[in-house]
Design a protein around this motif. Structure first.
Motif, PDB file in Angstrom:
ATOM      1  N   PRO A   1       7.496  34.129 -54.756  1.00 50.63           N
ATOM      2  CA  PRO A   1       7.303  34.351 -56.187  1.00 50.63           C
ATOM      3  C   PRO A   1       6.266  33.364 -56.716  1.00 50.63           C
ATOM      4  O   PRO A   1       6.294  32.189 -56.350  1.00 50.63           O
TER       5      PRO A   1
ATOM      6  N   ASP B   1       4.623  36.729 -61.270  1.00 51.00           N
ATOM      7  CA  ASP B   1       5.678  36.820 -62.279  1.00 51.00           C
ATOM      8  C   ASP B   1       5.092  36.610 -63.678  1.00 51.00           C
ATOM      9  O   ASP B   1       5.384  35.622 -64.341  1.00 51.00           O
TER      10      ASP B   1
ATOM     11  N   THR C   1       6.180  21.526 -62.145  1.00 43.01           N
ATOM     12  CA  THR C   1       7.405  22.318 -61.985  1.00 43.01           C
ATOM     13  C   THR C   1       7.589  23.260 -63.169  1.00 43.01           C
ATOM     14  O   THR C   1       7.210  22.948 -64.294  1.00 43.01           O
ATOM     15  N   HIS C   2       8.151  24.444 -62.878  1.00 40.31           N
ATOM     16  CA  HIS C   2       8.468  25.387 -63.949  1.00 40.31           C
ATOM     17  C   HIS C   2       9.944  25.295 -64.302  1.00 40.31           C
ATOM     18  O   HIS C   2      10.477  26.162 -64.970  1.00 40.31           O
TER      19      HIS C   2
ATOM     20  N   GLU D   1       0.299  29.744 -60.549  1.00 40.49           N
ATOM     21  CA  GLU D   1       0.060  28.930 -59.352  1.00 40.49           C
ATOM     22  C   GLU D   1      -1.366  29.107 -58.839  1.00 40.49           C
ATOM     23  O   GLU D   1      -1.618  28.945 -57.654  1.00 40.49           O
TER      24      GLU D   1
ATOM     25  N   ALA E   1       5.763  29.022 -53.986  1.00 37.83           N
ATOM     26  CA  ALA E   1       4.303  29.074 -53.937  1.00 37.83           C
ATOM     27  C   ALA E   1       3.676  27.686 -53.919  1.00 37.83           C
ATOM     28  O   ALA E   1       2.511  27.532 -53.588  1.00 37.83           O
ATOM     29  N   ASP E   2       4.441  26.652 -54.282  1.00 37.18           N
ATOM     30  CA  ASP E   2       3.831  25.338 -54.489  1.00 37.18           C
ATOM     31  C   ASP E   2       3.781  24.497 -53.220  1.00 37.18           C
ATOM     32  O   ASP E   2       3.421  23.336 -53.260  1.00 37.18           O
TER      33      ASP E   2
ATOM     34  N   GLN F   1       6.062  23.129 -51.538  1.00 38.31           N
ATOM     35  CA  GLN F   1       7.007  22.011 -51.414  1.00 38.31           C
ATOM     36  C   GLN F   1       7.788  22.142 -50.115  1.00 38.31           C
ATOM     37  O   GLN F   1       8.207  21.158 -49.532  1.00 38.31           O
TER      38      GLN F   1
END
Ligand code: UDP
Ligand code: MG
Length: 342
Positions: free
Chosen positions: A31, A64, A226-227, A35, A116-117, A119
């Motif tokens: 998701p 998204d 961060t979201h 990004e 997607a980041d 991490q």
């Protein structure tokens, strides 16, 4: 009206076409919300990790409702590389729903869920596949170390999992995210769960089957922020608790019992005092009893309202998400070059 209906029919058909298409060995589902700074790096690292699986993989990137160039970047990749399936949702639905959308479209026999980041390192795909070969249905990432996350996030996460563990009778492992590799049969069960308040890691625990932890180090974000600010974290925690426990509803009876006992004791005292003729106007005690009872009643009404609201939303039976557009060379061309696997 007709146009909208037709468009919906087309999407439903497309969804079935994709689902009925040749099954493939591996799907990576990501998701993506705002990004764009990291998508190319994500594509590079995920593709490299998938390389050993030859042609039989797909990377499902779900946009998204981003407000940056994420959508354009995803579609550009999808046009260039037939491994990419780009899904554009009609608006921002939130992490768990975006992930659910990708999971519904993907075709792999095994499904690798990733943020997607970056991490969670895509390079762990190989070792996690090896673990799954030992006969597991779910290999979930267990965060042993978390870089670049505040002590507050760590402490609140740990408190949250402890409370959730106490309240729910499904064993939901602490220190996990949605980073995991799951089997097709697990995913089929997950996709069949229609609820809209989705706490996916909990739902996977609920399914059961053979699950195994895979310890790893969680890195800091590759790009962006961060979201999940505090507000969203709290909402997510409420989703998790109310989806997996009715204990808060029972709080009413427990509190009622405790305060009932207290009330009886107070009553006994009052009668005793009255018998002794000691009847001072007890304004303070009266006021505090009223306040305590009032606030507890309001709290309990709030908890009831929370569950009632959720039942109302569930009762509407709305679709979880609306897809705006799907771009995938493989789906458009109708086939992938390689023979079906699975
Ligand atoms: N995400 C999403 N929709 C949202 C918020 C987040 O699809 O409304 C995606 C985001 O792009 C990322 C993943 O969900 O791939 C996890 O989000 P984030 O990294 O912000 O959460 P954190 O790792 O800080 O918990
Ligand atoms: Mg993240």
């Amino acid at each position: 009206m007709v146009g909208v209906r037709e468009e919906l029919d087309n999407l439903v058909r497309l969804r079935h076409d994709i689902a009925d298409g040749p099954s493939i060995a591996l799907s990576v589902v990501v998701p993506c919300y705002n990004e764009d700074a990291g998508i190319d790096e994500l594509y590079r690292r995920v593709s490299a990790a998938c390389e050993p699986y030859g042609e039989t993989y797909e990377i499902v990137l779900v946009n998204d409702g981003s407000s940056d160039a994420t959508r354009e970047k995803i579609f550009a990749l999808a046009e260039r590389d037939h491994h990419i399936v780009g899904i554009d949702l009609a608006r921002n639905y939130g992490h768990q729903i975006a992930l659910s959308a990708g999971l519904e479209f993907c075709r792999g026999q095994r499904i690798f869920i990733l943020d997607a980041d970056l991490q969670d390192p895509p390079e762990l795909l190989g070792p996690m596949m090896a673990k799954m070969n030992e006969g597991y249905d779910v290999v979930y990432g267990l965060r042993e170390e978390r870089e670049g996350e505040s002590w507050f996030k760590l402490a609140s996460a740990s408190l949250f999992y402890r409370i959730l563990g106490k309240l729910s009778n499904v064993g939901i492992p602490a220190n996990t995210g949605d980073f995991r590799l799951i089997s097709r049969r697990t995913l089929d069960h997950l996709n069949a769960m229609p609820e809209r308040y989705r706490f996916i890691r909990g739902m996977v625990s609920w399914i059961g089957l053979r699950q195994c932890a895979f310890p790893y180090r969680r890195h800091s974000r590759f790009a962006g922020e961060t979201h999940y600010p505090l507000r969203k974290m709290i909402l997510f925690a409420i989703d998790a608790v109310t989806s997996f426990s009715v204990a808060p509803l029972r709080l009413a009876s427990h509190l009622g019992l405790a305060f009932g006992l207290l009330g009886m004791a107070t009553l006994a005292y009052t009668i005793f005092a009255w018998a002794l003729g000691d009847v001072l106007p007890g304004w303070t005690s009266l006021a505090s009893i009223t306040l305590i009872l009032g606030s507890i009643q309001l709290l309990m009404l709030g908890i009831f309202g929370e569950y009632l609201g959720r039942m109302y939303m569930e009762a509407k039976r709305r679709p979880l998400f609306i897809v705006n557009e799907v771009v995938s060379r493989a789906a458009i061309e109708g086939t992938q070059k390689e023979p079906a696997h699975g």
